[in-house]
Scaffold this motif. Structure first.
Motif, PDB file in Angstrom:
ATOM      1  N   PHE A  29      -5.506  -1.495 -12.349  1.00 46.33           N
ATOM      2  CA  PHE A  29      -4.230  -2.084 -12.747  1.00 46.33           C
ATOM      3  C   PHE A  29      -3.197  -1.903 -11.631  1.00 46.33           C
ATOM      4  O   PHE A  29      -2.493  -2.840 -11.258  1.00 46.33           O
ATOM      5  CB  PHE A  29      -3.735  -1.441 -14.045  1.00 46.33           C
ATOM      6  N   ILE A  30      -3.136  -0.693 -11.086  1.00 48.71           N
ATOM      7  CA  ILE A  30      -2.173  -0.397 -10.013  1.00 48.71           C
ATOM      8  C   ILE A  30      -2.524  -1.183  -8.749  1.00 48.71           C
ATOM      9  O   ILE A  30      -1.645  -1.759  -8.104  1.00 48.71           O
ATOM     10  CB  ILE A  30      -2.129   1.117  -9.733  1.00 48.71           C
ATOM     11  N   ALA A  37       2.364  -7.667  -5.522  1.00 48.73           N
ATOM     12  CA  ALA A  37       3.660  -7.362  -4.895  1.00 48.73           C
ATOM     13  C   ALA A  37       3.647  -7.653  -3.403  1.00 48.73           C
ATOM     14  O   ALA A  37       4.663  -8.062  -2.835  1.00 48.73           O
ATOM     15  CB  ALA A  37       4.030  -5.897  -5.147  1.00 48.73           C
ATOM     16  N   LEU A  38       2.496  -7.478  -2.773  1.00 48.26           N
ATOM     17  CA  LEU A  38       2.367  -7.734  -1.337  1.00 48.26           C
ATOM     18  C   LEU A  38       2.010  -9.180  -1.031  1.00 48.26           C
ATOM     19  O   LEU A  38       1.856  -9.558   0.125  1.00 48.26           O
ATOM     20  CB  LEU A  38       1.310  -6.804  -0.726  1.00 48.26           C
ATOM     21  N   GLY A  39       1.867  -9.991  -2.076  1.00 47.04           N
ATOM     22  CA  GLY A  39       1.545 -11.399  -1.870  1.00 47.04           C
ATOM     23  C   GLY A  39       0.086 -11.665  -1.582  1.00 47.04           C
ATOM     24  O   GLY A  39      -0.281 -12.762  -1.168  1.00 47.04           O
TER      25      GLY A  39
END
Length: 95
Positions: A29-30, A37-39
């Motif tokens: 999940f993380i 988030a980093l695309g």
């Protein structure tokens, strides 16, 4: 590579529940959240890739082979049915 993250116990419990709902480990999940988030894992790009794959001849041949069999979940029809029920129950406020 291992990374240690400290977080509030309530946030960790939310993480655990969210991971369980998605059927993945907290670690996965993380990792998925960081990739997004980093695309590196854009849901729109994944959808576009899936649509492109569906247009391939191989995909259509397999789909034809299963014609008449139970089809996958029809999201549009299901959404329409749910919206209809919600409008009936809540007086047309659902939309």
């Amino acid at each position: 590579m291992a990374v240690s993250v400290r977080m509030d116990p309530l946030l960790e419990k939310e993480l655990e529940l969210a991971a369980r709902r998605q059927g993945v480990t907290k670690t996965q999940f993380i990792v998925d959240a960081v990739e997004r988030a980093l695309g590196r894992k854009n849901p729109y790009d994944l959808l576009v890739a899936l649509k492109a794959e569906e247009s391939q001849a191989e995909y259509k041949a397999v789909a034809k082979a299963f014609k008449g069999e139970e089809q996958p979940y029809d999201t549009d029809a299901s959404r329409a049915a749910i919206v209809k029920k919600l409008k009936a129950k809540h007086g047309g406020r659902a939309g």
